[in-house]
Scaffold this motif. Structure first.
Motif, PDB file in Angstrom:
ATOM      1  N   ASN A   1       0.840  -1.259  -0.015  1.00  0.00           N
ATOM      2  CA  ASN A   1       0.213  -0.013   0.030  1.00  0.00           C
ATOM      3  C   ASN A   1       0.949   1.118   0.044  1.00  0.00           C
ATOM      4  O   ASN A   1       0.310   2.259   0.249  1.00  0.00           O
ATOM      5  N   GLY A   2       2.216   1.096  -0.214  1.00  0.00           N
ATOM      6  CA  GLY A   2       2.985   2.269  -0.237  1.00  0.00           C
ATOM      7  C   GLY A   2       3.711   2.508   0.986  1.00  0.00           C
ATOM      8  O   GLY A   2       4.672   3.646   1.000  1.00  0.00           O
ATOM      9  N   ARG A   3       3.247   1.950   2.278  1.00  0.00           N
ATOM     10  CA  ARG A   3       3.781   2.303   3.361  1.00  0.00           C
ATOM     11  C   ARG A   3       5.545   1.798   3.400  1.00  0.00           C
ATOM     12  O   ARG A   3       5.863   0.850   2.607  1.00  0.00           O
ATOM     13  N   VAL A   4       6.288   2.720   3.984  1.00  0.00           N
ATOM     14  CA  VAL A   4       7.774   2.406   4.142  1.00  0.00           C
ATOM     15  C   VAL A   4       8.475   2.163   5.307  1.00  0.00           C
ATOM     16  O   VAL A   4       7.538   2.615   6.422  1.00  0.00           O
ATOM     17  N   SER A   5       9.402   1.501   5.538  1.00  0.00           N
ATOM     18  CA  SER A   5      10.028   1.220   6.735  1.00  0.00           C
ATOM     19  C   SER A   5      11.557   0.916   6.621  1.00  0.00           C
ATOM     20  O   SER A   5      11.872   0.123   5.696  1.00  0.00           O
ATOM     21  N   ARG A   6      12.132   1.476   7.493  1.00  0.00           N
ATOM     22  CA  ARG A   6      13.602   1.134   7.410  1.00  0.00           C
ATOM     23  C   ARG A   6      14.163  -0.262   7.371  1.00  0.00           C
ATOM     24  O   ARG A   6      13.438  -1.167   8.277  1.00  0.00           O
ATOM     25  N   GLY A   7      15.014  -0.825   6.384  1.00  0.00           N
ATOM     26  CA  GLY A   7      15.268  -2.315   6.378  1.00  0.00           C
ATOM     27  C   GLY A   7      14.276  -3.092   5.450  1.00  0.00           C
ATOM     28  O   GLY A   7      14.556  -4.344   5.530  1.00  0.00           O
ATOM     29  N   MET A   8      13.339  -2.494   4.863  1.00  0.00           N
ATOM     30  CA  MET A   8      12.506  -3.441   4.339  1.00  0.00           C
ATOM     31  C   MET A   8      12.387  -2.872   2.739  1.00  0.00           C
ATOM     32  O   MET A   8      11.625  -3.363   2.061  1.00  0.00           O
ATOM     33  N   ALA A   9      13.443  -2.357   2.357  1.00  0.00           N
ATOM     34  CA  ALA A   9      13.433  -2.049   0.905  1.00  0.00           C
ATOM     35  C   ALA A   9      13.317  -3.444  -0.195  1.00  0.00           C
ATOM     36  O   ALA A   9      12.480  -3.045  -1.013  1.00  0.00           O
ATOM     37  N   PRO A  10      14.029  -4.241  -0.288  1.00  0.00           N
ATOM     38  CA  PRO A  10      13.670  -5.252  -1.097  1.00  0.00           C
ATOM     39  C   PRO A  10      12.467  -5.781  -1.022  1.00  0.00           C
ATOM     40  O   PRO A  10      11.559  -6.128  -1.977  1.00  0.00           O
ATOM     41  N   TYR A  11      12.020  -6.097   0.355  1.00  0.00           N
ATOM     42  CA  TYR A  11      10.729  -7.087   0.335  1.00  0.00           C
ATOM     43  C   TYR A  11       9.530  -6.245  -0.049  1.00  0.00           C
ATOM     44  O   TYR A  11       8.710  -6.529  -0.745  1.00  0.00           O
ATOM     45  N   GLY A  12       9.531  -4.834   0.646  1.00  0.00           N
ATOM     46  CA  GLY A  12       8.505  -4.051   0.297  1.00  0.00           C
ATOM     47  C   GLY A  12       8.284  -3.578  -1.338  1.00  0.00           C
ATOM     48  O   GLY A  12       7.108  -3.623  -1.811  1.00  0.00           O
ATOM     49  N   SER A  13       9.454  -3.507  -1.816  1.00  0.00           N
ATOM     50  CA  SER A  13       9.452  -3.357  -3.329  1.00  0.00           C
ATOM     51  C   SER A  13       8.621  -4.417  -4.075  1.00  0.00           C
ATOM     52  O   SER A  13       8.014  -4.227  -4.904  1.00  0.00           O
ATOM     53  N   THR A  14       9.076  -5.814  -3.659  1.00  0.00           N
ATOM     54  CA  THR A  14       8.336  -6.811  -4.258  1.00  0.00           C
ATOM     55  C   THR A  14       6.672  -6.652  -3.933  1.00  0.00           C
ATOM     56  O   THR A  14       5.958  -7.177  -4.731  1.00  0.00           O
ATOM     57  N   LYS A  15       6.291  -6.644  -2.788  1.00  0.00           N
ATOM     58  CA  LYS A  15       5.114  -6.393  -2.593  1.00  0.00           C
ATOM     59  C   LYS A  15       4.331  -5.234  -3.148  1.00  0.00           C
ATOM     60  O   LYS A  15       2.949  -5.337  -3.584  1.00  0.00           O
ATOM     61  N   ARG A  16       4.930  -4.146  -3.285  1.00  0.00           N
ATOM     62  CA  ARG A  16       4.174  -3.142  -3.960  1.00  0.00           C
ATOM     63  C   ARG A  16       4.097  -3.385  -5.533  1.00  0.00           C
ATOM     64  O   ARG A  16       3.336  -2.935  -6.380  1.00  0.00           O
ATOM     65  N   ALA A  17       5.123  -4.315  -6.142  1.00  0.00           N
ATOM     66  CA  ALA A  17       5.056  -4.718  -7.357  1.00  0.00           C
ATOM     67  C   ALA A  17       3.848  -5.534  -7.763  1.00  0.00           C
ATOM     68  O   ALA A  17       3.056  -5.622  -8.549  1.00  0.00           O
TER      69      ALA A  17
END
Length: 259
Positions: free
Chosen positions: A137-153
């Motif tokens: 949903n676009g939420r960001v957090s330190r340390g989550m760049a690769p994982y969050g990018s895949t879920k955003r995709a």
């Protein structure tokens, strides 16, 4: 009987879903990379276990073929397979770890969608689901760049496939389980040095046990009829309501009371 295929069904949410669907009388097929763990999970849940690596489209096709040879068709295909890393700053994560995460979480889901949509068009219909997570949903957090990018995709993949499926007998759906108490959350997230006390308490207040979330998701899958369906357990308003309730009951940590 409804036939369900769940990728990454040998543990965590996937295994919980296998139990939930089986208890509702469905035929369930699960896959995982490790044959031993898949066999054990299949015996435990009553599912048909198929060793398969979702990063290989040939393996994904074989998974579909095995399911249809046994049960005749696939009604719901759930792209659940995924991995995560303990939260770390991007420059501290080895390239091989990033590549594996992207391959499983994103390429694996794309493979599953490509095979399932193609075959469901041939069989006359079906539902394809993608499991999203933190970052979708676009939420960001330190340390989550690769994982969050895949879920955003995956959220983008859902929207695009919903458009492509319009006017066909195939339906596309998105599953968002919220924060689920699994070994992933307990091991990787809550003990991370990158997460302050405030973020840890968010997890403690907002997370749910697997035996609550999995039946909730299964019910939404089996009742869905509309292309583009989103089954989201922890929306923004729900999260705010939980935090407010915890505050009123005196259960909210002081670190969160000022937010």
């Amino acid at each position: 009987m409804t036939v369900i295929v769940i990728t990454g069904g040998s543990r965590g949410i996937g295994l919980g879903l296998a139990h939930a669907f089986a208890s509702r009388g469905c035929h369930v097929v699960i896959c995982g990379r490790d044959e031993t763990s898949v066999t054990a999970a299949a015996e435990q849940s009553g599912a048909l276990g198929v060793p398969a690596d979702v990063t290989s489209r040939a393996d994904v096709r074989r998974l579909w073929d095995t399911a249809t040879e046994r049960f005749g068709r696939v009604d719901h295909w759930i792209n659940n397979a995924g991995i995560a890393l303990a939260p770390r700053l991007l420059h501290d994560i080895p390239e091989d770890d990033v590549r594996r995460l992207v391959d499983v979480n994103l390429v694996g889901a794309i493979n599953g969608c490509a095979v399932a949509v193609e075959r469901m068009l041939d069989q006359g219909g079906g539902f394809v689901w993608n499991m999203v997570g933190f970052g979708s949903n676009g939420r960001v957090s330190r340390g989550m760049a690769p994982y969050g990018s895949t879920k955003r995709a995956l959220a983008y993949l859902h929207d695009t496939l919903t458009l492509e499926a319009k006017g066909t007998p195939v339906r596309i759906g998105l599953l968002s389980p919220g924060l689920v108490v699994t070994e992933l959350v307990a091991g990787n997230d809550l003990r991370s040095d990158l997460r302050g006390r405030r973020q840890q308490v968010y997890y403690e207040v907002l997370s749910d046990p697997l035996d609550v979330v999995a039946p909730w998701l299964a019910t939404r899958v089996l009742s869905a009829t509309r292309n583009g369906t989103r089954a989201e357990r922890l929306t923004g308003p729900k999260a705010c309501g939980r935090l407010a309730t915890a505050l009123l009951r005196g259960r909210l940590h002081p670190a969160l009371r000022a937010t």
